[in-house]
Motif scaffolding. Structure first.
Motif, PDB file in Angstrom:
ATOM      1  N   TRP A   5       0.871  -1.175   0.000  1.00 59.32           N
ATOM      2  CA  TRP A   5       0.000   0.000   0.000  1.00 59.32           C
ATOM      3  C   TRP A   5       0.904   1.219   0.000  1.00 59.32           C
ATOM      4  O   TRP A   5       1.738   1.397   0.892  1.00 59.32           O
ATOM      5  N   GLU A   6       0.736   2.079  -1.012  1.00 53.83           N
ATOM      6  CA  GLU A   6       1.629   3.202  -1.219  1.00 53.83           C
ATOM      7  C   GLU A   6       1.062   4.484  -0.618  1.00 53.83           C
ATOM      8  O   GLU A   6      -0.151   4.698  -0.576  1.00 53.83           O
ATOM      9  N   ALA A   7       1.968   5.354  -0.175  1.00 50.69           N
ATOM     10  CA  ALA A   7       1.568   6.589   0.491  1.00 50.69           C
ATOM     11  C   ALA A   7       0.829   7.543  -0.440  1.00 50.69           C
ATOM     12  O   ALA A   7       0.075   8.398   0.026  1.00 50.69           O
ATOM     13  N   ILE A  24       3.089  -1.439   4.236  1.00 52.60           N
ATOM     14  CA  ILE A  24       2.430  -0.137   4.158  1.00 52.60           C
ATOM     15  C   ILE A  24       3.493   0.945   4.238  1.00 52.60           C
ATOM     16  O   ILE A  24       4.262   1.005   5.207  1.00 52.60           O
ATOM     17  N   THR A  52       1.138   6.617   4.717  1.00 53.80           N
ATOM     18  CA  THR A  52      -0.093   6.124   4.081  1.00 53.80           C
ATOM     19  C   THR A  52      -1.304   6.386   4.976  1.00 53.80           C
ATOM     20  O   THR A  52      -1.242   6.236   6.193  1.00 53.80           O
TER      21      THR A  52
END
Length: 447
Positions: free
Chosen positions: A48-50, A70, A74
């Protein structure tokens, strides 16, 4: 991007279990981030990208063998009314390794000013470390079906570092809830550091067995218990701040700073709940004894019952209706060789210091005073005598002791292992480790 390529991209993203709900543009027409809705199972390594906002829809399971990573900074929002919950199953890992400058934030999907406890469910981490339930494993509370427990005290479920969890909590039934952060059988190979749980509907942190150690925790304005330990939790926790709000308390049960049981039946099942906590600042809803609008369900700073052997050292308990309650077998073992122990602590500003009774269900006032003083603990009448900078400033908290505070000295680690040796009592010395990455007003933050 032409329409054909755009459609292919949407299909590819959906196949990965992510649904793109929006995509904004910078002035140069390049994507600046998307809202991605996640539901169901994560069965392969996932990032999961910022640059994206993640929306949790219902129960989201990180399956055994998969690692969810993560990025720092994020933002993850729980979809209201969906029982949004992130469940890291046994054998899975979460690597949420934020920074002080870029904490990872789990919060409500509602706009500023409208967020409230229970907007989403929370985070559950299940591991393979020992618990004291029959058979060595159990289904974790919350109705997710996830199982925790095992035989590996060194099990590694990943990293939570510089993480905020806001407005979580879901009640499946009375006594069966999802907390801000639930840890079931989590092993000491896991890293839990710099985690703030705010405005939770139920407990902020609950440990069901396991051996995980933790440092730098904050429970802020929680609804039920701040720290709840059960089912054989035996880890070390050092440096933590609890601050309760006057209005937030459980609707039907006593809300406490600490609540600890060996198990729900008060058995002697092994491993015993014998966790050691040091350098904890446990602040109740009473800034002064005349604090207005305090919910009557606020009860104890420290409630030890049902055969727990939990230990508290070098800590501060202040501003509660009642400071300490020792019940059942736990009271008979207080400061004995097998615990529980309360040593080198400061207590202040209580409406009543002890849950003293004469009917045999608790210690008498005289017994409490004798046993408390034998642990080198000190009682002050008023919170102000602790000389904390601005601890009860809900909205901008600073619990660092001022010069001359009795909290700056008096700590002892004799006989203790696995702790950082410091001279101060409570969560803070002269440095404020809560500065920069925390949020004391998430209700009104524009996320």
């Amino acid at each position: 991007m032409n329409r054909k390529k755009s459609n292919l991209l949407l299909i590819a993203v959906a196949l990965l279990g992510l649904v793109v709900t929006s995509c904004d543009k910078n002035d140069d027409d390049t994507p600046k981030g998307t809202k991605k809705t996640v539901s169901g199972e994560i069965s392969q390594n996932t990032l999961w990208e910022a640059k994206d906002t993640i929306i949790l829809d219902g129960y989201v399971y990180v399956k055994s063998g998969a690692t969810l990573t993560i990025e720092p900074g994020t933002l993850i929002k729980g979809l209201s009314d969906s029982k949004a919950c992130l469940i890291v199953e046994r054998g899975a890992r979460i690597v949420a390794n934020g920074t002080a400058e870029k904490p990872i934030v789990f919060t409500s999907d509602k706009p500023a000013g409208e967020r409230k406890p229970g907007d989403w469910a929370g985070i559950i981490i299940c591991g393979k470390a020992p618990i004291n339930q029959t058979g060595g494993e159990a289904e974790v509370e919350g109705g997710t079906g996830a199982v925790y427990g095992g035989t590996d005290p060194n099990d590694n479920s990943g990293i939570l570092r510089y993480v905020r969890i806001e407005f979580a909590g879901y009640e499946v039934s009375n006594g069966n809830e999802i907390n801000g952060l639930t840890m079931g059988g989590v092993g000491r190979g896991t890293t839990i550091e710099y985690v703030q749980v705010s405005f939770g509907r139920d407990d902020s942190f609950e440990w069901f067995g396991g051996t995980v150690n933790a440092k730098y925790l904050i429970s802020y304005r929680g609804g039920d218990d701040d720290f709840d330990t059960d089912n054989g939790f035996s880890g070390n926790v050092q440096f933590a701040l609890i601050l309760r709000g006057p209005e937030e308390a459980d609707k039907s049960d006593a809300s406490n700073g600490f609540e600890s049981d060996n198990d729900a039946n008060g058995s002697s099942n092994s491993p015993l709940t014998s966790a050691k906590f040091s350098n904890i600042t446990i602040l109740g809803p009473y800034a002064t004894k005349t604090q207005a609008n305090v919910n009557p369900n606020h009860k104890y700073g420290l409630r030890l019952r049902r055969n727990t052997r939990l230990n508290l050292y070098n800590s501060i308990i202040a501003g509660f209706n009642t400071g300490i309650s020792l019940e059942g077998p736990s009271m008979e073992l207080y400061n004995a060789a097998s615990g529980p122990e309360i040593k080198n602590c400061l207590m202040a500003g209580m409406v009543k210091n002890f849950n003293a009774k004469t009917d045999g269900t608790s210690l008498t006032q005289e017994q409490y005073e004798t046993m408390f003083s034998s642990g080198n603990n000190t009682i002050y009448a008023e919170n102000s005598e602790l000389q904390l900078t601005n601890a009860w400033n809900w909205g901008n908290v600073n619990a660092v002791p001022q010069s001359g505070s009795p909290a700056l000295t008096g700590a002892s680690f004799t006989g203790l292992t696995g702790f950082e040796t410091v001279t101060f009592r409570g969560a803070f010395g002269t440095q404020n480790w809560a500065q920069g990455w925390t949020n004391w007003d998430p209700v009104n933050t524009n996320y």
